[in-house]
Design a protein around this motif. Structure first.
Motif, PDB file in Angstrom:
ATOM      1  N   LEU A   3       0.829  -1.202   0.000  1.00 55.50           N
ATOM      2  CA  LEU A   3       0.000   0.000   0.000  1.00 55.50           C
ATOM      3  C   LEU A   3       0.863   1.250   0.000  1.00 55.50           C
ATOM      4  CD1 LEU A   3      -2.810   1.272   0.078  1.00 55.50           C
ATOM      5  CD2 LEU A   3      -2.711   1.139   2.570  1.00 55.50           C
ATOM      6  N   SER A   4       1.941   1.250   0.761  1.00 55.60           N
ATOM      7  CA  SER A   4       2.814   2.428   0.813  1.00 55.60           C
ATOM      8  C   SER A   4       3.425   2.731  -0.555  1.00 55.60           C
ATOM      9  CB  SER A   4       3.908   2.250   1.865  1.00 55.60           C
ATOM     10  OG  SER A   4       4.716   1.122   1.561  1.00 55.60           O
ATOM     11  N   VAL A  78      -4.962  10.145  -2.555  1.00 59.32           N
ATOM     12  CA  VAL A  78      -4.558  11.548  -2.603  1.00 59.32           C
ATOM     13  C   VAL A  78      -5.355  12.359  -1.584  1.00 59.32           C
ATOM     14  CG1 VAL A  78      -4.531  13.631  -4.041  1.00 59.32           C
ATOM     15  CG2 VAL A  78      -3.700  11.453  -4.970  1.00 59.32           C
ATOM     16  N   LEU A  79      -6.662  12.137  -1.513  1.00 65.10           N
ATOM     17  CA  LEU A  79      -7.482  12.870  -0.543  1.00 65.10           C
ATOM     18  C   LEU A  79      -7.047  12.563   0.886  1.00 65.10           C
ATOM     19  CD1 LEU A  79     -10.938  12.559  -2.286  1.00 65.10           C
ATOM     20  CD2 LEU A  79      -9.749  14.709  -1.765  1.00 65.10           C
ATOM     21  N   ALA A  80      -6.749  11.302   1.178  1.00 67.06           N
ATOM     22  CA  ALA A  80      -6.287  10.937   2.522  1.00 67.06           C
ATOM     23  C   ALA A  80      -5.003  11.682   2.852  1.00 67.06           C
ATOM     24  CB  ALA A  80      -6.083   9.425   2.626  1.00 67.06           C
ATOM     25  N   SER A  81      -4.081  11.720   1.914  1.00 67.84           N
ATOM     26  CA  SER A  81      -2.813  12.416   2.148  1.00 67.84           C
ATOM     27  C   SER A  81      -3.030  13.903   2.378  1.00 67.84           C
ATOM     28  CB  SER A  81      -1.879  12.208   0.951  1.00 67.84           C
ATOM     29  OG  SER A  81      -0.705  12.964   1.101  1.00 67.84           O
ATOM     30  N   LEU A  87      -4.127   6.385   5.935  1.00 66.85           N
ATOM     31  CA  LEU A  87      -5.129   5.496   5.365  1.00 66.85           C
ATOM     32  C   LEU A  87      -4.919   4.044   5.772  1.00 66.85           C
ATOM     33  CD1 LEU A  87      -7.615   5.463   3.551  1.00 66.85           C
ATOM     34  CD2 LEU A  87      -6.080   5.223   1.589  1.00 66.85           C
ATOM     35  N   GLU A  88      -3.683   3.596   5.775  1.00 67.24           N
ATOM     36  CA  GLU A  88      -3.409   2.204   6.149  1.00 67.24           C
ATOM     37  C   GLU A  88      -3.827   1.942   7.595  1.00 67.24           C
ATOM     38  OE1 GLU A  88       0.101  -1.150   5.815  1.00 67.24           O
ATOM     39  OE2 GLU A  88       0.638   0.961   5.579  1.00 67.24           O
ATOM     40  N   ALA A  89      -3.456   2.833   8.505  1.00 65.91           N
ATOM     41  CA  ALA A  89      -3.819   2.657   9.921  1.00 65.91           C
ATOM     42  C   ALA A  89      -5.328   2.715  10.107  1.00 65.91           C
ATOM     43  CB  ALA A  89      -3.131   3.722  10.777  1.00 65.91           C
ATOM     44  N   GLU A  90      -5.984   3.636   9.423  1.00 69.31           N
ATOM     45  CA  GLU A  90      -7.442   3.749   9.540  1.00 69.31           C
ATOM     46  C   GLU A  90      -8.143   2.516   8.984  1.00 69.31           C
ATOM     47  OE1 GLU A  90      -9.394   5.960  11.120  1.00 69.31           O
ATOM     48  OE2 GLU A  90      -7.544   6.848  11.848  1.00 69.31           O
ATOM     49  N   PHE A  91      -7.635   1.995   7.874  1.00 72.20           N
ATOM     50  CA  PHE A  91      -8.227   0.798   7.289  1.00 72.20           C
ATOM     51  C   PHE A  91      -8.099  -0.388   8.239  1.00 72.20           C
ATOM     52  CE2 PHE A  91      -8.314  -3.026   4.713  1.00 72.20           C
ATOM     53  CZ  PHE A  91      -9.418  -2.808   3.902  1.00 72.20           C
ATOM     54  N   VAL A  92      -6.912  -0.566   8.809  1.00 73.36           N
ATOM     55  CA  VAL A  92      -6.680  -1.671   9.741  1.00 73.36           C
ATOM     56  C   VAL A  92      -7.599  -1.544  10.956  1.00 73.36           C
ATOM     57  CG1 VAL A  92      -4.973  -2.663  11.332  1.00 73.36           C
ATOM     58  CG2 VAL A  92      -4.323  -2.127   8.982  1.00 73.36           C
ATOM     59  N   ARG A  93      -7.664  -0.336  11.531  1.00 72.99           N
ATOM     60  CA  ARG A  93      -8.504  -0.112  12.704  1.00 72.99           C
ATOM     61  C   ARG A  93      -9.977  -0.340  12.378  1.00 72.99           C
ATOM     62  NH1 ARG A  93     -11.936   3.265  13.976  1.00 72.99           N
ATOM     63  NH2 ARG A  93     -11.392   4.746  12.341  1.00 72.99           N
ATOM     64  N   ASN A  94     -10.428   0.229  11.286  1.00 74.35           N
ATOM     65  CA  ASN A  94     -11.836   0.147  10.917  1.00 74.35           C
ATOM     66  C   ASN A  94     -12.260  -1.293  10.618  1.00 74.35           C
ATOM     67  OD1 ASN A  94     -14.374   1.397  10.330  1.00 74.35           O
ATOM     68  ND2 ASN A  94     -13.920   1.169   8.153  1.00 74.35           N
ATOM     69  N   THR A  95     -11.457  -2.016   9.842  1.00 71.69           N
ATOM     70  CA  THR A  95     -11.837  -3.390   9.520  1.00 71.69           C
ATOM     71  C   THR A  95     -11.800  -4.273  10.770  1.00 71.69           C
ATOM     72  OG1 THR A  95      -9.582  -3.851   8.750  1.00 71.69           O
ATOM     73  CG2 THR A  95     -11.231  -3.337   7.076  1.00 71.69           C
ATOM     74  N   ARG A  96     -10.830  -4.050  11.656  1.00 71.60           N
ATOM     75  CA  ARG A  96     -10.781  -4.817  12.912  1.00 71.60           C
ATOM     76  C   ARG A  96     -12.060  -4.595  13.717  1.00 71.60           C
ATOM     77  NH1 ARG A  96      -6.696  -2.457  15.289  1.00 71.60           N
ATOM     78  NH2 ARG A  96      -8.039  -1.154  16.545  1.00 71.60           N
ATOM     79  N   GLU A  97     -12.472  -3.334  13.855  1.00 69.59           N
ATOM     80  CA  GLU A  97     -13.686  -3.028  14.608  1.00 69.59           C
ATOM     81  C   GLU A  97     -14.922  -3.630  13.948  1.00 69.59           C
ATOM     82  OE1 GLU A  97     -13.781   1.219  15.024  1.00 69.59           O
ATOM     83  OE2 GLU A  97     -12.108   1.237  16.452  1.00 69.59           O
TER      84      GLU A  97
END
Length: 108
Positions: A3-4, A78-81, A87-97
């Motif tokens: 992703l990076s 681009v919008l996340a940046s 974005l990677e951290a938010e995706f991991v957190r959100n999918t875990r929850e």
């Protein structure tokens, strides 16, 4: 690709677009304008998903579908940046929850 790596590529392309926008229009697009472009891409994506499901006739929809999904991913990165979102951290957190929530609802 990680992703990076994809994000790096997306931001490199955005830098080039900004240079072109400045050359053509005297300024780079704002986040609001990037969002409007994304909304347009999502509209195109919706039509291509319908074609993929067999309820809309679009020649070459499969290749166009991949292109439009890629455009949408680029916009999100681009919008996340630009909004200082990891974005990677938010995706991991959100999918875990969400996994925890759905698993709980299923009683597993």
């Amino acid at each position: 690709m990680k992703l990076s790596d994809l994000e790096k590529s997306a931001l490199q392309l955005n830098e080039l677009y900004e240079q072109l926008e400045i050359k053509k229009y005297g300024r780079a697009w704002t986040t609001e304008e990037l969002m409007l472009g994304f909304v347009g891409d999502v509209g195109e994506l919706a039509k291509l998903i319908q074609a993929n499901a067999g309820i809309r006739d679009i020649d070459g929809y499969k290749a166009k579908l991949g292109h439009e999904l890629s455009d949408c991913l680029w916009s999100i990165m681009v919008l996340a940046s630009k909004c200082d979102i990891d974005l990677e951290a938010e995706f991991v957190r959100n999918t875990r929850e969400l996994i925890e929530y759905v698993s709980g609802e299923l009683g597993t």
